[in-house]
Scaffold this motif. Structure first.
Motif, PDB file in Angstrom:
ATOM      1  N   ASN A  48       0.829  -1.216   0.000  1.00 41.26           N
ATOM      2  CA  ASN A  48       0.000   0.000   0.000  1.00 41.26           C
ATOM      3  C   ASN A  48       0.859   1.259   0.000  1.00 41.26           C
ATOM      4  OD1 ASN A  48      -2.421  -1.424  -0.007  1.00 41.26           O
ATOM      5  ND2 ASN A  48      -2.560  -1.490   2.224  1.00 41.26           N
ATOM      6  N   MET A  49       1.950   1.248   0.754  1.00 43.17           N
ATOM      7  CA  MET A  49       2.866   2.390   0.757  1.00 43.17           C
ATOM      8  C   MET A  49       3.415   2.637  -0.644  1.00 43.17           C
ATOM      9  SD  MET A  49       5.185   1.935   4.174  1.00 43.17           S
ATOM     10  CE  MET A  49       4.518   2.224   5.828  1.00 43.17           C
ATOM     11  N   THR A  50       3.831   1.554  -1.294  1.00 41.65           N
ATOM     12  CA  THR A  50       4.390   1.668  -2.643  1.00 41.65           C
ATOM     13  C   THR A  50       3.370   2.246  -3.611  1.00 41.65           C
ATOM     14  OG1 THR A  50       5.964  -0.135  -2.311  1.00 41.65           O
ATOM     15  CG2 THR A  50       5.315   0.324  -4.556  1.00 41.65           C
ATOM     16  N   LYS A  51       2.143   1.767  -3.547  1.00 41.16           N
ATOM     17  CA  LYS A  51       1.093   2.274  -4.436  1.00 41.16           C
ATOM     18  C   LYS A  51       0.807   3.753  -4.160  1.00 41.16           C
ATOM     19  CE  LYS A  51      -1.447  -2.023  -5.371  1.00 41.16           C
ATOM     20  NZ  LYS A  51      -0.456  -2.995  -4.889  1.00 41.16           N
ATOM     21  N   GLN A  52       0.792   4.138  -2.890  1.00 43.19           N
ATOM     22  CA  GLN A  52       0.564   5.550  -2.538  1.00 43.19           C
ATOM     23  C   GLN A  52       1.693   6.436  -3.053  1.00 43.19           C
ATOM     24  OE1 GLN A  52       0.030   5.546   1.721  1.00 43.19           O
ATOM     25  NE2 GLN A  52      -1.855   4.339   1.620  1.00 43.19           N
ATOM     26  N   HIS A  53       2.915   5.959  -2.922  1.00 42.37           N
ATOM     27  CA  HIS A  53       4.056   6.730  -3.434  1.00 42.37           C
ATOM     28  C   HIS A  53       3.944   6.928  -4.941  1.00 42.37           C
ATOM     29  CE1 HIS A  53       6.771   5.400   0.190  1.00 42.37           C
ATOM     30  NE2 HIS A  53       5.778   6.183   0.545  1.00 42.37           N
ATOM     31  N   MET A  54       3.575   5.857  -5.653  1.00 41.78           N
ATOM     32  CA  MET A  54       3.459   5.952  -7.109  1.00 41.78           C
ATOM     33  C   MET A  54       2.357   6.933  -7.508  1.00 41.78           C
ATOM     34  SD  MET A  54       4.005   1.971  -8.286  1.00 41.78           S
ATOM     35  CE  MET A  54       3.807   2.358 -10.031  1.00 41.78           C
ATOM     36  N   MET A  55       1.238   6.905  -6.799  1.00 43.31           N
ATOM     37  CA  MET A  55       0.138   7.832  -7.107  1.00 43.31           C
ATOM     38  C   MET A  55       0.562   9.280  -6.890  1.00 43.31           C
ATOM     39  SD  MET A  55      -3.142   5.792  -5.475  1.00 43.31           S
ATOM     40  CE  MET A  55      -4.173   7.241  -5.618  1.00 43.31           C
ATOM     41  N   LYS A  56       1.270   9.555  -5.793  1.00 45.16           N
ATOM     42  CA  LYS A  56       1.726  10.913  -5.513  1.00 45.16           C
ATOM     43  C   LYS A  56       2.727  11.369  -6.565  1.00 45.16           C
ATOM     44  CE  LYS A  56       0.979  10.743  -0.505  1.00 45.16           C
ATOM     45  NZ  LYS A  56       1.633  10.734   0.842  1.00 45.16           N
ATOM     46  N   LEU A  57       3.608  10.460  -6.962  1.00 46.27           N
ATOM     47  CA  LEU A  57       4.599  10.805  -7.989  1.00 46.27           C
ATOM     48  C   LEU A  57       3.933  11.074  -9.336  1.00 46.27           C
ATOM     49  CD1 LEU A  57       7.385   8.219  -7.071  1.00 46.27           C
ATOM     50  CD2 LEU A  57       7.594  10.707  -6.946  1.00 46.27           C
TER      51      LEU A  57
END
Length: 335
Positions: A54-63
């Motif tokens: 979930n952290m990885t997916k959130q980081h990708m969305m923000k980027l």
């Protein structure tokens, strides 16, 4: 550009580079976690993997949101075509936990570095959140490893009861006889680099079982053997001082021959492991005083750097290496 204090602030070269590099890494981890989650059995480890995913997916969305606002082409990175979530497990649940511990540790260092070379408020805020995320993930993973008895702590050594100063240059190197015992900072470097090499060796053992291209298989096997040599040399330093070494993770590699990832992802993952190893050795050298240790580590670094360079050439030959943001070629523009 973004508005900051009434001014439009363009992303700097360091911000462009760190954001771009981060997106590539997050997309790779997203694929890795997808496969791990399709095979994990242990409920506590599964919960931590889900948190990491979930952290990885959130980081990708923000980027992606930031890239779109800046008209910055979103890197291709890695996606659904690079992971086979139907493939059987290549690693045990125990290894998943070790992988999480090592990736969160190195990412914590790299996000901290990215934060220190960022200027824009929104970019600093993003990397600050990433640092917090990785700290949380590392703490939870370490707690789980300790609770499950899956980690050997660094050794206990005598607590100093008085301040002492070095009185002889033998502290650096003795021409004849046994070298002095390792310092606490040198022991720390040994443990960090042993963990790093053990992760790399286990990954390359697994990848060598499932990869089909003979040249990539040969390259990965070469990397496995380099990691093993690193482990033997580092363990020998500890053994000479009668200190325990971290456990090997080779038994946590299963016998599957079905590739869970694309060859592109596996080759790139080896490149990331190389970069992490060089990063760890670089930090370790700054706190190493003994000449014999520095000489051996420098020799290991040279071999890893050559191996890494050969891997980058293979990525380029297959058109798998994305080009990072680059400065303008003024001579070409002047034509």
């Amino acid at each position: 550009m973004t508005n900051q204090d009434g001014r439009h602030i363009t992303l700097t070269s360091s911000e462009l580079g760190e954001l771009w590099k981060n997106y590539i890494g997050e997309s790779l981890l997203n694929c890795v976690y997808t496969h791990y989650l399709s095979n994990v059995d242990d409920e506590r480890i599964k919960a931590i993997l889900e948190k990491a995913s979930n952290m990885t997916k959130q980081h990708m969305m923000k980027l992606e949101d930031l890239f779109n606002k800046e008209s910055f082409a979103i890197p291709a990175g890695f996606g659904k075509n690079d992971v086979n979530d139907q493939a059987p497990a290549v690693f045990t649940d125990k290894f998943y936990l070790f992988y999480l511990k090592e990736t969160s540790r190195i990412n914590l260092l790299q996000f901290s570095n990215a934060l220190t070379v960022s200027f824009r408020a929104d970019v600093r805020e993003y990397f600050s959140q990433c640092v917090k995320d990785m700290n949380d993930l590392y703490q939870e993973t370490m707690d789980a490893m300790l609770a499950k008895g899956l980690i050997i702590r660094s050794p206990f050594i005598p607590v100093p009861t008085e301040v002492k100063f070095v009185e002889s240059k033998d502290f650096l190197h003795k021409l004849i006889g046994k070298q002095r015992p390792m310092t606490s900072t040198e022991i720390t470097s040994m443990y960090v680099n042993l963990d790093s090499n053990q992760l790399g060796k286990s990954l390359m053992m697994a990848f060598s079982q499932v990869v089909q291209s003979e040249d990539i298989k040969k390259y990965i096997l070469r990397g496995r053997d380099i990691s093993h040599k690193n482990i033997v040399i580092l363990q020998d330093f500890l053994t000479k001082d009668h200190l325990p070494a971290p456990q090997l993770w080779d038994p946590e590699v299963l016998e599957s021959k079905v590739a869970p990832f694309s060859e592109k992802l596996m080759l790139y993952h080896v490149a990331l492991a190389n970069a992490g190893s060089l990063f760890n050795y670089g930090i370790g050298l700054t706190s190493t005083f003994r000449y014999d240790i520095s000489v051996d580590v420098a020799r290991l670094v040279t071999e890893i750097a050559k191996f890494s360079n050969d891997g980058v050439k293979m990525l380029i030959e297959r058109n798998w290496l994305e080009q990072p943001p680059m400065a303008a070629d003024r001579d070409e523009l002047a034509k």
